[in-house]
Design a protein around this motif. Structure first.
Motif, mmCIF file in Angstrom:
data_model
loop_
_atom_site.group_PDB
_atom_site.id
_atom_site.type_symbol
_atom_site.label_atom_id
_atom_site.label_comp_id
_atom_site.label_asym_id
_atom_site.label_seq_id
_atom_site.Cartn_x
_atom_site.Cartn_y
_atom_site.Cartn_z
ATOM 1 N N LEU A 171 46.933 -7.936 0.394
ATOM 2 C CA LEU A 171 47.243 -7.295 -1.044
ATOM 3 C C LEU A 171 47.331 -5.777 -0.674
ATOM 4 C CD1 LEU A 171 47.616 -7.741 -3.752
ATOM 5 C CD2 LEU A 171 45.358 -7.681 -4.221
ATOM 6 N N LEU A 172 46.343 -5.199 -0.063
ATOM 7 C CA LEU A 172 46.329 -3.565 -0.162
ATOM 8 C C LEU A 172 47.379 -3.130 0.934
ATOM 9 C CD1 LEU A 172 42.443 -3.282 0.392
ATOM 10 C CD2 LEU A 172 43.758 -2.544 -1.461
ATOM 11 N N SER A 173 47.775 -3.948 1.808
ATOM 12 C CA SER A 173 48.936 -3.411 2.745
ATOM 13 C C SER A 173 50.316 -3.631 1.958
ATOM 14 C CB SER A 173 49.032 -4.376 4.005
ATOM 15 O OG SER A 173 49.968 -4.079 4.737
ATOM 16 N N GLN A 174 50.286 -4.620 1.134
ATOM 17 C CA GLN A 174 51.607 -4.990 0.366
ATOM 18 C C GLN A 174 51.589 -3.694 -0.769
ATOM 19 O OE1 GLN A 174 54.151 -7.075 1.067
ATOM 20 N NE2 GLN A 174 53.054 -8.069 2.724
ATOM 21 N N ALA A 175 50.538 -3.407 -1.232
ATOM 22 C CA ALA A 175 50.567 -2.485 -2.295
ATOM 23 C C ALA A 175 50.760 -0.941 -1.780
ATOM 24 C CB ALA A 175 49.120 -2.313 -2.904
ATOM 25 N N ARG A 176 50.330 -0.741 -0.643
ATOM 26 C CA ARG A 176 50.943 0.497 0.043
ATOM 27 C C ARG A 176 52.494 0.607 0.507
ATOM 28 N NH1 ARG A 176 46.719 -0.655 3.974
ATOM 29 N NH2 ARG A 176 44.874 -0.277 2.863
ATOM 30 N N ASN A 177 52.926 -0.483 0.693
ATOM 31 C CA ASN A 177 54.346 -0.639 0.725
ATOM 32 C C ASN A 177 54.866 -1.204 -0.425
ATOM 33 O OD1 ASN A 177 53.921 -0.258 3.779
ATOM 34 N ND2 ASN A 177 53.776 -2.353 4.073
ATOM 35 N N SER A 178 54.386 -1.124 -1.475
ATOM 36 C CA SER A 178 54.814 -1.418 -2.936
ATOM 37 C C SER A 178 55.662 -2.787 -3.036
ATOM 38 C CB SER A 178 55.840 -0.092 -3.503
ATOM 39 O OG SER A 178 56.977 -0.053 -2.825
ATOM 40 N N GLN A 179 55.358 -3.629 -2.477
ATOM 41 C CA GLN A 179 55.909 -4.870 -2.437
ATOM 42 C C GLN A 179 54.990 -6.093 -2.948
ATOM 43 O OE1 GLN A 179 56.871 -6.053 1.747
ATOM 44 N NE2 GLN A 179 59.063 -5.067 1.323
ATOM 45 N N SER A 180 55.619 -7.181 -3.619
ATOM 46 C CA SER A 180 54.660 -8.173 -3.863
ATOM 47 C C SER A 180 54.093 -8.862 -2.524
ATOM 48 C CB SER A 180 55.566 -9.187 -4.619
ATOM 49 O OG SER A 180 54.914 -10.382 -4.924
ATOM 50 N N PRO A 181 52.954 -9.540 -2.640
ATOM 51 C CA PRO A 181 52.441 -10.219 -1.458
ATOM 52 C C PRO A 181 52.986 -11.484 -1.399
ATOM 53 C CG PRO A 181 51.117 -10.490 -3.360
ATOM 54 C CD PRO A 181 51.868 -9.156 -3.704
ATOM 55 N N LEU A 182 53.850 -11.874 -2.328
ATOM 56 C CA LEU A 182 54.473 -13.220 -2.152
ATOM 57 C C LEU A 182 56.100 -13.196 -1.553
ATOM 58 C CD1 LEU A 182 53.206 -14.597 -5.346
ATOM 59 C CD2 LEU A 182 52.193 -14.923 -3.028
ATOM 60 N N SER A 183 56.552 -11.834 -1.617
ATOM 61 C CA SER A 183 57.666 -11.894 -1.261
ATOM 62 C C SER A 183 58.152 -12.308 0.123
ATOM 63 C CB SER A 183 58.344 -10.525 -1.418
ATOM 64 O OG SER A 183 57.655 -9.387 -0.614
#
Length: 161
Positions: A147-159
């Protein structure tokens, strides 16, 4: 329309108004025989949407059940109930528009998580922890790190890219 008072089979409509966010029509009627007035509601009959659970059992889709899960995940979070009701409406609309009479419960859970991620990340983690049934803290931590990694990349964790 049959009169509920005298059972006469003739009534006239006095007034019609949209009701329940234009999902139904409220009609004020008057019996042609006894002249008593009553109200009826007219709505589109939707075919049932069946959810196939993980164990193979089937049950009808319940807006209330999905909303309860969202409310639980958002406890003590600054998320208005109206937002959660909109999420449930969007999910139900998407499920009905897919054209299938039966939908796996996994699809419902994934749709809830996808939308909840954009509403409140803490609520998303709460819901995911119950939905994905994390077995131990390491699995939970892995999900948080993702989740944190995805937030940094500004993507949803489910994409799924």
């Amino acid at each position: 329309m049959r009169c509920p008072f005298c059972e006469y089979n003739g009534t006239r409509v006095l007034d019609s108004r949209p009701f329940n966010n234009y999902k139904s029509i409220r009609r004020r009627r008057e019996c042609e025989k006894c002249e008593r007035r009553f109200t009826t509601f007219e709505m589109v009959e939707e075919s049932p949407l069946i959810i196939v659970k993980k164990d193979g059992t089937r049950e009808e889709f319940s807006r209330e059940k999905v909303l309860r899960g969202l409310v639980r995940a958002c406890e003590k979070r600054p998320v208005p109930l109206e937002t959660l009701e909109d999420v449930v409406s969007d999910i139900e609309k998407e499920l009905r528009n897919c054209g299938q009479a039966e939908v796996p419960s996994d699809d419902v859970g994934e749709k809830v998580m996808e939308r909840l991620y954009h509403v409140d990340e803490v609520a998303y983690v709460r819901f995911a922890s119950v939905y994905r049934q994390f077995k131990d803290i390491s699995v939970f931590m892995k999900e948080l790190e993702e989740l944190l990694s995805q937030a940094r990349n500004s993507q949803s964790p489910l994409s799924k890219e």
